[in-house]
Design a protein around this motif. Structure first.
Motif, PDB file in Angstrom:
ATOM      1  N   ILE A 180      31.952  39.088  42.226  1.00  0.00           N
ATOM      2  CA  ILE A 180      32.338  37.932  43.030  1.00  0.00           C
ATOM      3  C   ILE A 180      33.204  36.996  42.196  1.00  0.00           C
ATOM      4  O   ILE A 180      34.283  36.577  42.626  1.00  0.00           O
ATOM      5  CB  ILE A 180      31.098  37.194  43.583  1.00  0.00           C
ATOM      6  CG1 ILE A 180      30.367  38.071  44.599  1.00  0.00           C
ATOM      7  CG2 ILE A 180      31.498  35.847  44.203  1.00  0.00           C
ATOM      8  CD1 ILE A 180      29.022  37.522  45.049  1.00  0.00           C
ATOM      9  N   ARG A 181      32.746  36.673  40.992  1.00  0.00           N
ATOM     10  CA  ARG A 181      33.531  35.783  40.130  1.00  0.00           C
ATOM     11  C   ARG A 181      34.871  36.393  39.747  1.00  0.00           C
ATOM     12  O   ARG A 181      35.887  35.702  39.701  1.00  0.00           O
ATOM     13  CB  ARG A 181      32.747  35.431  38.865  1.00  0.00           C
ATOM     14  CG  ARG A 181      31.945  34.167  39.022  1.00  0.00           C
ATOM     15  CD  ARG A 181      31.444  33.698  37.711  1.00  0.00           C
ATOM     16  NE  ARG A 181      30.753  34.828  37.064  1.00  0.00           N
ATOM     17  CZ  ARG A 181      30.064  34.748  35.968  1.00  0.00           C
ATOM     18  NH1 ARG A 181      29.966  33.621  35.345  1.00  0.00           N
ATOM     19  NH2 ARG A 181      29.469  35.791  35.456  1.00  0.00           N
ATOM     20  N   LEU A 182      34.879  37.702  39.472  1.00  0.00           N
ATOM     21  CA  LEU A 182      36.114  38.392  39.095  1.00  0.00           C
ATOM     22  C   LEU A 182      37.128  38.340  40.235  1.00  0.00           C
ATOM     23  O   LEU A 182      38.285  37.945  40.041  1.00  0.00           O
ATOM     24  CB  LEU A 182      35.824  39.842  38.700  1.00  0.00           C
ATOM     25  CG  LEU A 182      37.042  40.701  38.385  1.00  0.00           C
ATOM     26  CD1 LEU A 182      37.702  40.234  37.093  1.00  0.00           C
ATOM     27  CD2 LEU A 182      36.633  42.163  38.283  1.00  0.00           C
ATOM     28  N   PHE A 183      36.703  38.733  41.451  1.00  0.00           N
ATOM     29  CA  PHE A 183      37.621  38.776  42.587  1.00  0.00           C
ATOM     30  C   PHE A 183      38.052  37.374  43.020  1.00  0.00           C
ATOM     31  O   PHE A 183      39.227  37.139  43.319  1.00  0.00           O
ATOM     32  CB  PHE A 183      37.002  39.536  43.761  1.00  0.00           C
ATOM     33  CG  PHE A 183      36.782  40.999  43.492  1.00  0.00           C
ATOM     34  CD1 PHE A 183      37.476  41.671  42.505  1.00  0.00           C
ATOM     35  CD2 PHE A 183      35.860  41.719  44.228  1.00  0.00           C
ATOM     36  CE1 PHE A 183      37.277  43.023  42.262  1.00  0.00           C
ATOM     37  CE2 PHE A 183      35.654  43.072  44.004  1.00  0.00           C
ATOM     38  CZ  PHE A 183      36.363  43.724  43.014  1.00  0.00           C
ATOM     39  N   ASP A 184      37.106  36.438  43.050  1.00  0.00           N
ATOM     40  CA  ASP A 184      37.449  35.058  43.393  1.00  0.00           C
ATOM     41  C   ASP A 184      38.413  34.477  42.363  1.00  0.00           C
ATOM     42  O   ASP A 184      39.396  33.816  42.709  1.00  0.00           O
ATOM     43  CB  ASP A 184      36.200  34.181  43.465  1.00  0.00           C
ATOM     44  CG  ASP A 184      35.376  34.392  44.719  1.00  0.00           C
ATOM     45  OD1 ASP A 184      35.762  35.223  45.563  1.00  0.00           O
ATOM     46  OD2 ASP A 184      34.335  33.724  44.850  1.00  0.00           O
ATOM     47  N   GLY A 185      38.121  34.726  41.096  1.00  0.00           N
ATOM     48  CA  GLY A 185      38.975  34.206  40.019  1.00  0.00           C
ATOM     49  C   GLY A 185      40.373  34.793  40.069  1.00  0.00           C
ATOM     50  O   GLY A 185      41.367  34.076  39.870  1.00  0.00           O
ATOM     51  N   LEU A 186      40.468  36.088  40.345  1.00  0.00           N
ATOM     52  CA  LEU A 186      41.771  36.745  40.439  1.00  0.00           C
ATOM     53  C   LEU A 186      42.608  36.119  41.549  1.00  0.00           C
ATOM     54  O   LEU A 186      43.773  35.751  41.343  1.00  0.00           O
ATOM     55  CB  LEU A 186      41.587  38.249  40.697  1.00  0.00           C
ATOM     56  CG  LEU A 186      42.863  39.065  40.925  1.00  0.00           C
ATOM     57  CD1 LEU A 186      43.748  39.048  39.692  1.00  0.00           C
ATOM     58  CD2 LEU A 186      42.494  40.490  41.324  1.00  0.00           C
ATOM     59  N   ASN A 187      42.017  35.955  42.725  1.00  0.00           N
ATOM     60  CA  ASN A 187      42.760  35.371  43.841  1.00  0.00           C
ATOM     61  C   ASN A 187      43.046  33.890  43.620  1.00  0.00           C
ATOM     62  O   ASN A 187      44.075  33.379  44.079  1.00  0.00           O
ATOM     63  CB  ASN A 187      42.035  35.609  45.166  1.00  0.00           C
ATOM     64  CG  ASN A 187      42.425  36.941  45.760  1.00  0.00           C
ATOM     65  OD1 ASN A 187      43.589  37.197  46.007  1.00  0.00           O
ATOM     66  ND2 ASN A 187      41.445  37.807  45.979  1.00  0.00           N
ATOM     67  N   LEU A 190      41.905  42.898  50.147  1.00  0.00           N
ATOM     68  CA  LEU A 190      40.789  43.841  50.196  1.00  0.00           C
ATOM     69  C   LEU A 190      39.684  43.448  49.215  1.00  0.00           C
ATOM     70  O   LEU A 190      38.505  43.397  49.584  1.00  0.00           O
ATOM     71  CB  LEU A 190      41.304  45.250  49.897  1.00  0.00           C
ATOM     72  CG  LEU A 190      40.426  46.431  50.238  1.00  0.00           C
ATOM     73  CD1 LEU A 190      40.004  46.428  51.693  1.00  0.00           C
ATOM     74  CD2 LEU A 190      41.163  47.726  49.928  1.00  0.00           C
ATOM     75  N   VAL A 191      40.046  43.138  47.971  1.00  0.00           N
ATOM     76  CA  VAL A 191      39.005  42.777  46.995  1.00  0.00           C
ATOM     77  C   VAL A 191      38.370  41.441  47.336  1.00  0.00           C
ATOM     78  O   VAL A 191      37.175  41.240  47.102  1.00  0.00           O
ATOM     79  CB  VAL A 191      39.513  42.805  45.529  1.00  0.00           C
ATOM     80  CG1 VAL A 191      39.957  44.191  45.126  1.00  0.00           C
ATOM     81  CG2 VAL A 191      40.571  41.779  45.257  1.00  0.00           C
ATOM     82  N   GLN A 192      39.148  40.518  47.934  1.00  0.00           N
ATOM     83  CA  GLN A 192      38.545  39.252  48.343  1.00  0.00           C
ATOM     84  C   GLN A 192      37.577  39.475  49.491  1.00  0.00           C
ATOM     85  O   GLN A 192      36.543  38.819  49.571  1.00  0.00           O
ATOM     86  CB  GLN A 192      39.603  38.219  48.718  1.00  0.00           C
ATOM     87  CG  GLN A 192      39.046  36.831  48.900  1.00  0.00           C
ATOM     88  CD  GLN A 192      38.387  36.298  47.638  1.00  0.00           C
ATOM     89  OE1 GLN A 192      38.926  36.419  46.551  1.00  0.00           O
ATOM     90  NE2 GLN A 192      37.214  35.705  47.785  1.00  0.00           N
ATOM     91  N   GLY A 193      37.875  40.423  50.372  1.00  0.00           N
ATOM     92  CA  GLY A 193      36.938  40.777  51.438  1.00  0.00           C
ATOM     93  C   GLY A 193      35.632  41.311  50.869  1.00  0.00           C
ATOM     94  O   GLY A 193      34.547  40.981  51.358  1.00  0.00           O
TER      95      GLY A 193
END
Length: 166
Positions: free
Chosen positions: A3-10, A145-148
């Protein structure tokens, strides 16, 4: 962790891409000043600003989803208690979002690779390469997709995010 990785990336992509708006606004101002102030329009500004707007618009999808800025139809879920609402939202992601995001990702990747292989360019006065924008579509689909995945994990794990400030 995911969650932190995908949220941080976006979050990072969204903040970086926001500067593109400043760049293309400056380019438009530059072109307008040359066109109307000096009667000497640029040949490249119109096509390039269209491409930068494409980058800006498409790459912010994951960022918008992260901040719940997408248009939603909450007619059904607004009357539900929190637990049934979570179940309906998870089902919505599984039935509607992920199939759309998968098709968007696979088709845009094929689209981008075909454009790259053909060395596709615009047909304007200055022939700019088109494949960077089409590759951006595939990247944007991946980010969406990863944020989903992150949003579904938050729902499954019942993780509430603090309200975003600034």
């Amino acid at each position: 962790m995911l969650i932190r990785l995908f949220d941080g990336l976006n979050e990072i992509v969204g903040r970086v891409v926001a500067f593109v708006a400043v760049i293309f606004a400056l380019m438009i101002i530059y072109d307008v000043v040359l066109r109307y102030g000096f009667n000497a329009p640029t040949l490249w500004a119109f096509d390039l600003t269209k491409q930068l707007y494409g980058f800006y618009f498409i790459l912010l999808g994951g960022y918008a989803l992260r901040h719940q800025a997408h248009v939603r139809v909450d007619l059904v879920t607004e009357t539900l208690r929190p637990e049934p609402r979570r179940v309906v939202e998870i089902l919505g992601y599984l039935i509607f979002f992920f199939p759309f995001a998968w098709v968007f990702a696979t088709r845009s990747w094929e689209f981008a690779m075909r454009s790259l292989a053909q060395n596709e360019t615009t047909y304007g006065a200055i022939q700019l390469p088109v494949y960077p924008v089409k590759i951006a579509m595939a990247v944007a689909a991946g980010l969406l997709l990863v944020q989903g995945v992150s949003e579904v994990l938050k729902l499954v794990l019942n993780k509430q995010e603090p309200p975003h400030v600034g």
